[in-house]
Enzyme design. Sequence first.
Site, mmCIF file in Angstrom:
data_model
loop_
_atom_site.group_PDB
_atom_site.id
_atom_site.type_symbol
_atom_site.label_atom_id
_atom_site.label_comp_id
_atom_site.label_asym_id
_atom_site.label_seq_id
_atom_site.Cartn_x
_atom_site.Cartn_y
_atom_site.Cartn_z
ATOM 1 N N SER A 11 -16.429 -34.361 -19.114
ATOM 2 C CA SER A 11 -16.359 -32.971 -19.563
ATOM 3 C C SER A 11 -17.468 -32.733 -20.574
ATOM 4 O O SER A 11 -17.485 -33.343 -21.651
ATOM 5 C CB SER A 11 -14.994 -32.707 -20.198
ATOM 6 O OG SER A 11 -14.995 -31.425 -20.779
ATOM 7 N N HIS A 36 -17.667 -31.647 -15.482
ATOM 8 C CA HIS A 36 -16.629 -30.661 -15.770
ATOM 9 C C HIS A 36 -17.150 -29.715 -16.857
ATOM 10 O O HIS A 36 -17.596 -30.165 -17.916
ATOM 11 C CB HIS A 36 -15.372 -31.397 -16.237
ATOM 12 C CG HIS A 36 -14.202 -30.523 -16.531
ATOM 13 N ND1 HIS A 36 -13.434 -29.943 -15.537
ATOM 14 C CD2 HIS A 36 -13.653 -30.128 -17.709
ATOM 15 C CE1 HIS A 36 -12.455 -29.236 -16.105
ATOM 16 N NE2 HIS A 36 -12.573 -29.318 -17.416
ATOM 17 N N ASP A 38 -16.252 -26.557 -19.282
ATOM 18 C CA ASP A 38 -15.156 -25.791 -19.881
ATOM 19 C C ASP A 38 -15.632 -24.426 -20.337
ATOM 20 O O ASP A 38 -16.519 -24.321 -21.180
ATOM 21 C CB ASP A 38 -14.606 -26.548 -21.098
ATOM 22 C CG ASP A 38 -13.742 -27.718 -20.700
ATOM 23 O OD1 ASP A 38 -12.910 -27.554 -19.793
ATOM 24 O OD2 ASP A 38 -13.895 -28.794 -21.301
ATOM 25 N N MET A 40 -14.494 -20.995 -22.172
ATOM 26 C CA MET A 40 -13.453 -20.461 -23.076
ATOM 27 C C MET A 40 -13.898 -19.114 -23.634
ATOM 28 O O MET A 40 -15.075 -18.955 -23.984
ATOM 29 C CB MET A 40 -13.232 -21.424 -24.238
ATOM 30 C CG MET A 40 -12.915 -22.841 -23.811
ATOM 31 S SD MET A 40 -12.706 -23.906 -25.238
ATOM 32 C CE MET A 40 -12.498 -25.508 -24.450
ATOM 33 N N HIS A 71 -14.009 -24.919 -15.202
ATOM 34 C CA HIS A 71 -12.634 -24.679 -15.647
ATOM 35 C C HIS A 71 -12.612 -23.403 -16.488
ATOM 36 O O HIS A 71 -13.104 -23.387 -17.618
ATOM 37 C CB HIS A 71 -12.196 -25.924 -16.457
ATOM 38 C CG HIS A 71 -10.845 -25.841 -17.061
ATOM 39 N ND1 HIS A 71 -10.423 -26.749 -18.018
ATOM 40 C CD2 HIS A 71 -9.806 -24.990 -16.868
ATOM 41 C CE1 HIS A 71 -9.194 -26.449 -18.375
ATOM 42 N NE2 HIS A 71 -8.801 -25.378 -17.710
ATOM 43 N N MET A 73 -10.962 -21.059 -18.771
ATOM 44 C CA MET A 73 -9.863 -20.811 -19.718
ATOM 45 C C MET A 73 -10.112 -19.437 -20.320
ATOM 46 O O MET A 73 -10.475 -19.293 -21.498
ATOM 47 C CB MET A 73 -9.875 -21.907 -20.802
ATOM 48 C CG MET A 73 -9.390 -23.242 -20.289
ATOM 49 S SD MET A 73 -9.835 -24.598 -21.395
ATOM 50 C CE MET A 73 -11.470 -24.941 -20.787
ATOM 51 N N MET A 144 -3.058 -29.856 -17.112
ATOM 52 C CA MET A 144 -3.569 -30.042 -18.476
ATOM 53 C C MET A 144 -2.699 -31.071 -19.192
ATOM 54 O O MET A 144 -1.467 -30.979 -19.173
ATOM 55 C CB MET A 144 -3.527 -28.720 -19.262
ATOM 56 C CG MET A 144 -4.524 -27.668 -18.826
ATOM 57 S SD MET A 144 -6.241 -28.198 -18.796
ATOM 58 C CE MET A 144 -6.533 -28.665 -20.515
ATOM 59 N N ASP A 178 -6.726 -33.389 -17.479
ATOM 60 C CA ASP A 178 -7.747 -32.948 -18.427
ATOM 61 C C ASP A 178 -7.160 -32.897 -19.828
ATOM 62 O O ASP A 178 -6.215 -32.152 -20.077
ATOM 63 C CB ASP A 178 -8.205 -31.545 -17.988
ATOM 64 C CG ASP A 178 -9.395 -31.027 -18.761
ATOM 65 O OD1 ASP A 178 -10.053 -31.819 -19.453
ATOM 66 O OD2 ASP A 178 -9.674 -29.815 -18.649
HETATM 67 C C1 DX5 Z 1 -9.715 -28.802 -23.214
HETATM 68 C C2 DX5 Z 1 -10.749 -28.901 -22.119
HETATM 69 C C3 DX5 Z 1 -11.081 -30.311 -21.760
HETATM 70 C C4 DX5 Z 1 -11.758 -31.074 -22.855
HETATM 71 C C5 DX5 Z 1 -11.337 -32.488 -22.758
HETATM 72 O O1 DX5 Z 1 -9.368 -27.473 -23.375
HETATM 73 O O2 DX5 Z 1 -10.291 -28.257 -20.950
HETATM 74 O O3 DX5 Z 1 -11.878 -30.372 -20.566
HETATM 75 O O4 DX5 Z 1 -13.159 -31.008 -22.782
HETATM 76 O O5 DX5 Z 1 -11.831 -33.171 -23.852
HETATM 77 P P1 DX5 Z 1 -11.291 -34.585 -24.299
HETATM 78 O O6 DX5 Z 1 -11.499 -35.528 -23.161
HETATM 79 O O7 DX5 Z 1 -12.099 -34.888 -25.496
HETATM 80 O O8 DX5 Z 1 -9.819 -34.430 -24.602
HETATM 81 ZN ZN ZN Z 2 -11.347 -28.597 -18.995
#
Ligand code: DX5
Ligand code: ZN
Length: 229
Positions: A11, A36, A38, A40, A71, A73, A144, A178
């Site tokens: 990620s 991956h 993320d 947000m 992903h 969010m 998650m 994740d």
């Molecule tokens: C959290 C993200 C994850 C995050 C995971 O909201 O969706 O993808 O990057 O990070 P680690 O592996 O550090 O928990």
């Molecule tokens: Zn993620």
Amino acid sequence: MKTVPMKVMPSILAADMANLEKDCRRALDAGADGLHVDVMDGHFVPNLSMGPAVVEALRHSLGPDVHLHVHLMITRPDRYAEPFIKAGADTVLIHIESPCDVPETLRQIRAMNARAGITVNPETAAHTIRDLVTEGRVDEILCMTVHPGFGGQSFIAEVLPKIAEIRAWDGAIDISVDGGIDRISAPQAAAAGANVMLAGTSLFHAKHIQQEMTDMRADCLAQYGTSRP
Ligand code: DX5
Ligand code: ZN
């Protein structure tokens, strides 16, 4: 139990943002099955991260063969799936908790030739996505294992029975996990039936990312399906 391919995708939230291309190449050279990403929006989760421009830049610099696993969010994934696919996303994962027409958004993602994934937060029950899965409307289920929004959190082991429940519905579909995924938690998730490990901190902050990924994949393969009821 039928074996599924075991995949490890770092990620990039945990990558060095000032040297993103370099860190992505480092992960790919070490054997990553994809990256991956993320996304947000500061509303759906209390943090801001990356937009379509980052996906476009990664696609451009890393070439056509790297799997970009995006992903979302965000509160309105129905409005943003298209720009991310146009930017180069291969898989788009949206949340069942998003206040939009989730089945229709999944349908649109597939209509744009991307893989459609559904994500469930730790407290969300498996039955909320059952029809989507059994009717074949998704290509992947992301469970998650932390509350979304930040990297570096601790794995929530209470999610494990839900993974096993979903795996019992479909022996072949990709089930990803994740949040807090490392050498300890990844094999536990694999034992429950997960086959796609998404990990930020444990990989990008590892001393030897290649060793870390190789060992994680091997431990997960060895454990896959062993704790299913
Ligand atoms: C959290 C993200 C994850 C995050 C995971 O909201 O969706 O993808 O990057 O990070 P680690 O592996 O550090 O928990
Ligand atoms: Zn993620």
